[in-house]
Design an enzyme around this catalytic site. Sequence first.
Site, short mmCIF file in Angstrom:
data_model
loop_
_atom_site.label_atom_id
_atom_site.label_comp_id
_atom_site.label_asym_id
_atom_site.label_seq_id
_atom_site.Cartn_x
_atom_site.Cartn_y
_atom_site.Cartn_z
N LYS A 42 0.83 -1.21 0.00
CA LYS A 42 0.00 0.00 0.00
C LYS A 42 0.86 1.25 0.00
CE LYS A 42 -4.19 -1.75 0.10
NZ LYS A 42 -5.25 -1.50 -0.86
N LYS A 51 -1.88 -11.85 -9.17
CA LYS A 51 -3.11 -12.27 -8.50
C LYS A 51 -4.31 -11.52 -9.07
CE LYS A 51 -4.78 -10.45 -4.78
NZ LYS A 51 -5.49 -10.06 -3.58
N LYS A 82 -9.10 -6.51 -7.94
CA LYS A 82 -9.81 -5.36 -8.52
C LYS A 82 -8.89 -4.20 -8.78
CE LYS A 82 -14.09 -6.50 -6.42
NZ LYS A 82 -13.63 -7.08 -5.15
#
Length: 344
Positions: free
Chosen positions: A133, A213, A216
């Site tokens: 992040k 992976k 979204k």
Amino acid sequence: MTSPAQPSTAPAPAEAVAAAATSMRTFSGIQPSGVAHLGNDLGAIRNYVRLQDEYEAIYCIVDYHALTSTHDPEVLRARTRDMAASLLALGLDPERCTLFVQSHRPEHTELAWLLATVTPVSWLERTPTYKEKRESQPDDINHGLLTYPVLQAADIVIYKASLVPVGRDQAAHLELSREIVRAFNNRYGQTFPEPQAVFTDAPTVLGTDGVRKMSKSLGNTIDILAEPELIRRQVMSMVTDTQRILRTDPGRPEVCNVCQLHRFFGLDYLEIQDGERTARTGCVDTKKLLADRIIRHYAPARERYLELQAHPEQVAGILEEGADGLRPVAEATLAEVREKMGLR
Ligand code: AQP
């Protein structure tokens, strides 16, 4: 795949009954990031559905967690509704499990604070998701991103759940939850079971790019509850074996994401793989077949999803009832923890 522990058949003393009941609880949380994708379903939701028949099952849409990245109130509300409808459409049954929204049980955040006091900051700083992040939203490194795993641990242990169905990407978080539980139990006495991850046989589903992976935020999803045309477009855009250039080149089904996904949508996947290996079939044919099968497989769920979307009050009622039903358990755990920590 991790097999869930089997319940003991030996008679238990009365005081062990409560503990035994909680050891048979399963819990998982999912972000309200919109409608579920193929990775969510094959990697986690299928296990949510299966485990609701074997254990007392509690599933949570984690909107507090989503606030670390989603800051638009209307978007968050809509995504929470969409995820609830997705989960119900894919097989969660309010008669057999509890489905609720994290912020409807505020005890989670109080427990998170209490657990934070046994969690060294260094454990949180080394979490892979936190590191990711920091790269993906460098202008928004909020405190919630760092403490996310503590709240996640609180989500699980407030119900003393011992099994947590998740995808492989959550394995590090689960390990951290176990460490937090150990730290708490060591300091204040045995209180929580150490939660164990339960994986499906597709713990990591790759996205349409065939490398990363399915996720979204990476825009590489197959949206299983979307209209068939979109699913078909997404499947047809999938990257296959990059070394297979000509239609006549033999393929390598073991590295082809399309061939691998066929394992979940038909018993003839070995034949399909053989067709690719011997160049009897081309990648386009294999993708068309996969698209048809995914669309057919999820058609009933899509229908249910659309019905639920047309009746948001039904979904809201299920979520409300879920949160209300959990209140006694959440309050009891908090009371026990406060007592042990000297707050009473
Ligand atoms: N690709 C995947 N393969 C296997 N399991 C997966 N899960 C997610 N992606 C895969 C599992 O699904 C559950 C819910 O995941 P989440 O709460 O992280 O939800 P998400 O926001 O839908 O996941 P994304 O798409 O990966 O979100 P972003 O891109 O926002 O980070 C978990 O058990 C997870 O392991």
